[in-house]
Design an enzyme around this catalytic site. Structure first.
Site, PDB file in Angstrom:
ATOM      1  N   ARG A 183      -3.981  -5.288  -4.784  1.00 23.47           N
ATOM      2  CA  ARG A 183      -3.169  -4.716  -5.861  1.00 23.47           C
ATOM      3  C   ARG A 183      -2.790  -5.690  -6.970  1.00 23.47           C
ATOM      4  O   ARG A 183      -2.268  -5.261  -8.006  1.00 23.47           O
ATOM      5  CB  ARG A 183      -1.894  -4.103  -5.262  1.00 23.47           C
ATOM      6  CG  ARG A 183      -2.161  -3.037  -4.208  1.00 23.47           C
ATOM      7  CD  ARG A 183      -3.022  -1.895  -4.741  1.00 23.47           C
ATOM      8  NE  ARG A 183      -3.147  -0.813  -3.759  1.00 23.47           N
ATOM      9  CZ  ARG A 183      -3.776   0.326  -3.971  1.00 23.47           C
ATOM     10  NH1 ARG A 183      -4.348   0.548  -5.149  1.00 23.47           N
ATOM     11  NH2 ARG A 183      -3.850   1.250  -3.023  1.00 23.47           N
TER      12      ARG A 183
ATOM     13  N   GLN B 288      -0.014   4.861  -4.465  1.00 25.90           N
ATOM     14  CA  GLN B 288      -0.965   3.775  -4.221  1.00 25.90           C
ATOM     15  C   GLN B 288      -0.453   2.805  -3.154  1.00 25.90           C
ATOM     16  O   GLN B 288      -1.187   2.444  -2.229  1.00 25.90           O
ATOM     17  CB  GLN B 288      -1.238   3.031  -5.528  1.00 25.90           C
ATOM     18  CG  GLN B 288      -1.952   3.880  -6.568  1.00 25.90           C
ATOM     19  CD  GLN B 288      -2.000   3.205  -7.927  1.00 25.90           C
ATOM     20  OE1 GLN B 288      -2.472   2.074  -8.057  1.00 25.90           O
ATOM     21  NE2 GLN B 288      -1.502   3.876  -8.949  1.00 25.90           N
ATOM     22  N   ILE B 289       0.800   2.385  -3.268  1.00 26.28           N
ATOM     23  CA  ILE B 289       1.299   1.374  -2.331  1.00 26.28           C
ATOM     24  C   ILE B 289       1.471   1.960  -0.933  1.00 26.28           C
ATOM     25  O   ILE B 289       1.274   1.258   0.071  1.00 26.28           O
ATOM     26  CB  ILE B 289       2.631   0.748  -2.837  1.00 26.28           C
ATOM     27  CG1 ILE B 289       3.020  -0.469  -1.988  1.00 26.28           C
ATOM     28  CG2 ILE B 289       3.764   1.757  -2.861  1.00 26.28           C
ATOM     29  CD1 ILE B 289       2.033  -1.606  -2.037  1.00 26.28           C
ATOM     30  N   THR B 290       1.804   3.244  -0.826  1.00 23.23           N
ATOM     31  CA  THR B 290       2.025   3.827   0.500  1.00 23.23           C
ATOM     32  C   THR B 290       0.720   4.109   1.238  1.00 23.23           C
ATOM     33  O   THR B 290       0.753   4.544   2.398  1.00 23.23           O
ATOM     34  CB  THR B 290       2.862   5.122   0.426  1.00 23.23           C
ATOM     35  OG1 THR B 290       2.272   6.027  -0.512  1.00 23.23           O
ATOM     36  CG2 THR B 290       4.292   4.815   0.003  1.00 23.23           C
ATOM     37  N   ARG B 291      -0.407   3.856   0.620  1.00 21.31           N
ATOM     38  CA  ARG B 291      -1.680   3.952   1.335  1.00 21.31           C
ATOM     39  C   ARG B 291      -1.874   2.785   2.301  1.00 21.31           C
ATOM     40  O   ARG B 291      -2.717   2.843   3.191  1.00 21.31           O
ATOM     41  CB  ARG B 291      -2.850   3.981   0.345  1.00 21.31           C
ATOM     42  CG  ARG B 291      -2.967   5.280  -0.432  1.00 21.31           C
ATOM     43  CD  ARG B 291      -4.311   5.365  -1.135  1.00 21.31           C
ATOM     44  NE  ARG B 291      -4.434   6.615  -1.866  1.00 21.31           N
ATOM     45  CZ  ARG B 291      -4.307   6.729  -3.176  1.00 21.31           C
ATOM     46  NH1 ARG B 291      -4.025   5.652  -3.897  1.00 21.31           N
ATOM     47  NH2 ARG B 291      -4.456   7.895  -3.777  1.00 21.31           N
TER      48      ARG B 291
END
Length: 247
Positions: free
Chosen positions: A203, A85-88
């Site tokens: 987020r 999710q965060i690396t998107r």
């Protein structure tokens, strides 16, 4: 999960203010003192002037100056799901613990049931937990105990199978295919203050998954010490709003 501020721009809000004042100054901010740069900003002290200018920038959507202040975070023990999710997010630099070069052959599979190597979600420990897209609003005690046991059995078996494959000569880069998406990973990531606000818009929101929301909240706490006026304004005036900051 553990989140630390690894490195960050010194005096970030001085830099933000210098960059912003440069746009309206007939003199280069590189050739004058910070006091001279801030002379025309309202406030009785430099701290008040910084608060005035930073609030004005954020209130009017002038986010460019916040891109000059950079922070690097070390995140330990989040799931591969959270990592995905965060690396998107664009404009963030990542280094991620490799499962090709790091193997987990010494992990006790029974310890995995208690949180070793694999993140255990709240829905496997809390019968009252309600998650997004949950098929049933509530479950009986028997259903909860059954699903918790299925979860623990499954991740334990996955780690056992992974270690057996390693013993049978399969390379770690292939054996890792059987590990669950909840397998823990360590991440180093760098972003500027504007991007951190964008990440938080997405987020730290109520509709984000619990794990990335927790990680983002910890990053915001660290950012509040590093860049206090900026993130105090963000928390009070911007967080949770519907008009999310564009990347």
């Amino acid at each position: 999960m553990d989140v630390k501020l690894l490195e960050a721009t010194d005096d970030p809000e001085d830099l933000i203010c210098k960059a912003a004042r440069n746009d309206y100054s007939d003199t280069s901010v590189g050739s004058q003192s910070f006091e001279a740069t801030m002379a025309e900003v309202d406030g009785d002290s430099l701290e008040e002037k910084k608060e005035t200018l930073i609030g004005h920038l954020l209130d009017h959507g002038h986010f460019g100056p916040f891109e000059h202040a950079q922070a690097t975070f070390a995140v330990e023990g989040v799931s591969r799901s959270c990592m995905a999710q965060i690396t998107r997010h664009r404009h963030v630099s990542f280094d991620v613990q490799s499962m090709r070069y790091v193997s987990f052959d010494d992990v006790d599979p029974e310890a995995v049931r208690e949180g070793e190597l694999v993140v255990t979600p709240p829905s496997a420990t809390d019968p009252d937990w309600i998650g997004r897209n949950q098929q049933k609003a509530s479950v009986s005690d028997e259903e909860f105990e059954e699903r918790a046991e299925i979860f623990k059995d499954t991740i334990e078996q996955a780690v056992e199978s992974y270690q057996e494959l390693l013993e049978l000569g399969m390379p770690p880069e292939d054996a890792r295919f059987v590990l669950p998406i909840g397998t823990k990973v360590n991440i180093v990531m760098s972003m500027n203050a504007r991007m951190l606000m964008h990440v938080a818009d997405m987020r730290a929101a109520a509709d984000a998954q619990w794990e990335i929301r927790e990680m983002t909240e910890e990053m915001l706490e660290l950012a509040a010490d590093w860049c206090p006026k900026t993130f105090e304004y963000y928390e009070q005036e911007m967080k949770g709003r519907k008009n999310r900051l564009a990347p």
